[in-house]
Write an enzyme that holds these catalytic residues in place. Sequence first.
Site, PDB file in Angstrom:
ATOM      1  CG  ASN A  60      74.836  -6.127 130.120  1.00  0.00           C
ATOM      2  OD1 ASN A  60      73.705  -5.524 129.754  1.00  0.00           O
ATOM      3  ND2 ASN A  60      75.736  -5.376 131.148  1.00  0.00           N
TER       4      ASN A  60
ATOM      5  CD  GLU B 117      71.962  -0.127 131.946  1.00  0.00           C
ATOM      6  OE1 GLU B 117      72.498  -1.158 132.014  1.00  0.00           O
ATOM      7  OE2 GLU B 117      71.656   0.840 132.782  1.00  0.00           O
TER       8      GLU B 117
ATOM      9  NE  ARG C  22      67.311   4.877 134.085  1.00  0.00           N
ATOM     10  CZ  ARG C  22      68.531   4.510 134.724  1.00  0.00           C
ATOM     11  NH1 ARG C  22      69.481   5.020 134.851  1.00  0.00           N
ATOM     12  NH2 ARG C  22      68.478   3.152 135.145  1.00  0.00           N
TER      13      ARG C  22
ATOM     14  CG  ASP D 232      69.115   0.503 137.974  1.00  0.00           C
ATOM     15  OD1 ASP D 232      68.477  -0.859 138.085  1.00  0.00           O
ATOM     16  OD2 ASP D 232      70.199   0.661 137.300  1.00  0.00           O
TER      17      ASP D 232
ATOM     18  CD  GLU E 252      73.351  -2.121 140.489  1.00  0.00           C
ATOM     19  OE1 GLU E 252      72.407  -3.071 140.063  1.00  0.00           O
ATOM     20  OE2 GLU E 252      73.726  -1.277 139.739  1.00  0.00           O
TER      21      GLU E 252
HETATM   22  O1  GCW Z   1      71.374  -1.380 137.813  1.00  0.00           O
HETATM   23  C1  GCW Z   1      71.790  -1.443 136.435  1.00  0.00           C
HETATM   24  C2  GCW Z   1      73.214  -2.180 136.636  1.00  0.00           C
HETATM   25  C3  GCW Z   1      73.921  -2.913 135.404  1.00  0.00           C
HETATM   26  C4  GCW Z   1      72.834  -3.832 134.968  1.00  0.00           C
HETATM   27  C5  GCW Z   1      71.653  -3.004 134.668  1.00  0.00           C
HETATM   28  C6  GCW Z   1      70.443  -4.158 134.160  1.00  0.00           C
HETATM   29  C7  GCW Z   1      73.485  -5.685 134.018  1.00  0.00           C
HETATM   30  O2  GCW Z   1      74.133  -1.179 137.140  1.00  0.00           O
HETATM   31  O3  GCW Z   1      75.057  -3.312 135.831  1.00  0.00           O
HETATM   32  O4  GCW Z   1      73.394  -4.381 133.836  1.00  0.00           O
HETATM   33  O5  GCW Z   1      71.051  -2.429 135.821  1.00  0.00           O
HETATM   34  O6  GCW Z   1      69.629  -4.237 134.871  1.00  0.00           O
HETATM   35  O7  GCW Z   1      70.482  -4.389 133.051  1.00  0.00           O
END
Ligand code: GCW
Length: 835
Positions: free
Chosen positions: A219, A300, A350, A379, A407
């Site tokens: 980001n 996002e 998704r 994810d 994470e």
């Molecule tokens: O897993 C998610 C995370 C976001 C992250 C996103 C991504 C940096 O919670 O924080 O953004 O993936 O991979 O772009």
Amino acid sequence: MSAMIVAAWLPCSAQTADQAWLQYRGPGGRWLIPLKVRALGSGLLESSAAQELQRGISKLSSASVLWRGSALYGETIVGTADEVRHAFPDLPVPRDLKPDGYWLYWSGSAGDLKDSGVATHLVVAGGDDRGVLYGAFALLRQIAAGPGIYGVNVKEQPAMPIRWVDQWDNPDGSITRGYGGRSIFFEGGNVREDLTQVREYARLLASVGINGCNINNVNAAPELLDADHLKQIARVADAMRPWGVRLAMSVALVSPEKLGGLKTADPLDPAVKAWWAAKADEIYKLIPDFAGFTVKADSEGEVGPASYGRSPADAANLLAAALAPHGGVVLYRAFVYNNHLDWRDPKADRARAACDIFHPLDGKFLSNVIVQTKEGPIDFQAREPVSPLFAGLRETNQAMELQVTQEYLGQQKHLVYIAPMWKQVLDFDLRADDRATPVKEILEGKSFHRPLGGMVGVACVGRDRLGSPMAMANLYAFGRLAWDPDLTPEQIADEWIRQTIGLDPVVVSTVEKMLMQSWPAYEHYTGFLGTQTLTDITGSHYGPNIEASERNGWGQWHFDDREGIGMDRTVATGTGYVGQYPAQVAKMYESLETTPDNLLLFFHHVPYTYKLHSGETVIQYVYDSHYKGAEEAAELGTEWATLKGHVDPALYDDVKARLEYQAGHAIAWRDAIVQYFLKQSGIPDAKGRAGHYPGRLEVENARLTGYSVVDVTPWEDASGGKAVSCAVAKGCSAEWTWDGAAGRFDVTVEYFDLQGGAAKFAFEVNGNEAARWTADGTFPSRRPHGDNSVRYTVSGVELKPGDVLRVDGTPDGNDPAAVDYVEMTSAQMVEQVRQ
Ligand code: GCW
């Protein structure tokens, strides 16, 4: 005869965890190496290689017994293959050494040790400069990890050219999803003055063959591309350069508008193209070996080509064209999905997004574009199937993105060694065109004959590295697997332990066992059967919050209701995601019978009474796996305890405290999931555990002074959904009269340790204080729930009927000294539960 070291076995010397795996403590047994190091060339990386070898050898030898021969002829020689050939025409230097590859060769025989007339050379030859460096590290690893290097003749080449880490660092010094302190690169909007830690990080990365580091969050902050910041960032590149780690940056596609003042950032607009071309020129003037750009777009909230009616290929090619004249690459992320999905739409999914968007673009990307895809379609969950996109792109370079930072895997507060998961993904055979196409071979470029490919690990290392010494095994493993995906997680663990913790066989086998148990344990006490995460996904992604995934646009639904659970992704009746896999894999996942139990709920919606291949029902599996997982978490601590006195005391205490916390949090997880699904399904636990907590005294049933009863949200995060919270500055208390059997108990107080204050607690029996502690941990969230639910255990408390038990809590700042329950456990009770 050379000066050789013959090292005798020495007991483990003290070590500090923050030195990670480059400690160069002595190996066991006898080992030999020419002490003198000579570089044949004068290149930067070759000098680093020689210096590292010199440093490593002298450190290793200082802990060893030196055996001095009659003469000092021997040398450890470092150089590129060409240099070595030139200097030693008789040596059999391999002709086919590729860039980054190396050859280690011991020239001479054991007899040389005694024969003063013959020189012994240990040769480190690199396919190029970087290969020399990797060879030097490989040599040191081989000594430090134990086997020694006498008689070595090894040629190694990396399996894939792209071996990068991504950092999600922000200019303000924070790190998104980083759990190891603040950024080593940035602070207060600028690059930090002191880049010592950057140099050390690059050295660590180089030691496991990582050749690229993207230093800023995907980001991306557009201002990092302005002239001033680029000059600052050039200093970071300078710091990493001696270690062969090329700097890359994440860029925001909207930069020409935000930074350049253009009216558009449309990838096909000539002014936009010119802007990026000029920006690339500017970057390469400052950083001639700049590696490239990483792009997160249309995802996002990040603006992307869709805003201009263009495709990801248009956007990727725009940047690729700007970088191509300089030799840079674009890592375009396939993590593109709509986070405003309609959960009521049975076809919305998704998981489908990456293939739906990128598959039609196959063959449309320029040759210096690499599509970077997360290993699973969602994810970084504790368990996901492999992304079908790897088989869907045949004419496009591909890299796999893995997450080293934990994470969704306990955020480094839990021990989770991820290499076994990565290995399963790498070995998974997607059966493209009905032939063997394991993911690793796709990334290596073998399956579809692609020249560029690799692995990218989202590391998020901070000033405290990964924040936990054991988590560093994941960074190590990531590098080693990117170099050689055929290594096993056990082999890698073994290497890491020997270099980091100690060579004592008991230490090696115990820690290896712990590492290998840790991912299954975490999966058992958190998720189950491929449900995807049950963490608080609209919050921290840490503690339990089952419904956080439901009824919102994020698309991480598991659709649990009173009857059943799981997401139907079949072609026949579901979202059709299964159809994105090659035929043989699709066939396996389409059918309930052939879907592996551990992914059942990812692909199918089934009643709680559905029978798994194991014969157990889904609901009984939920109960059993969570009780098992909590026990497994506790075992990690028991195993570590056997190493007292065998490992560095500071490391011992640190890891011990972490594992105690983890065992407690695993119980909080177990209870949350179990009580939620007990209520949801209405089906009792055949083994009678769910909903029954012998020895547990709920605080809402206590005699309360000052404390008031509060509802915890989500309800499953507190035993019975309720806790007590104190708003009285001088403190509150909860009292019970013990009416159980007399005996000796461990008393556990489950409390909530909130951010923004350090509440104080005390536990008393009949007015006598048995323990006192402060809630000063660093857990997510400022309200009481599963993120910050902690257990404190007072061991060996003698109780008899009529005794008065009391918990005192004194709030501090934002922390209201909230308590959930106290629980008595006796040896006898533990035995009963086990039976
Ligand atoms: O897993 C998610 C995370 C976001 C992250 C996103 C991504 C940096 O919670 O924080 O953004 O993936 O991979 O772009």
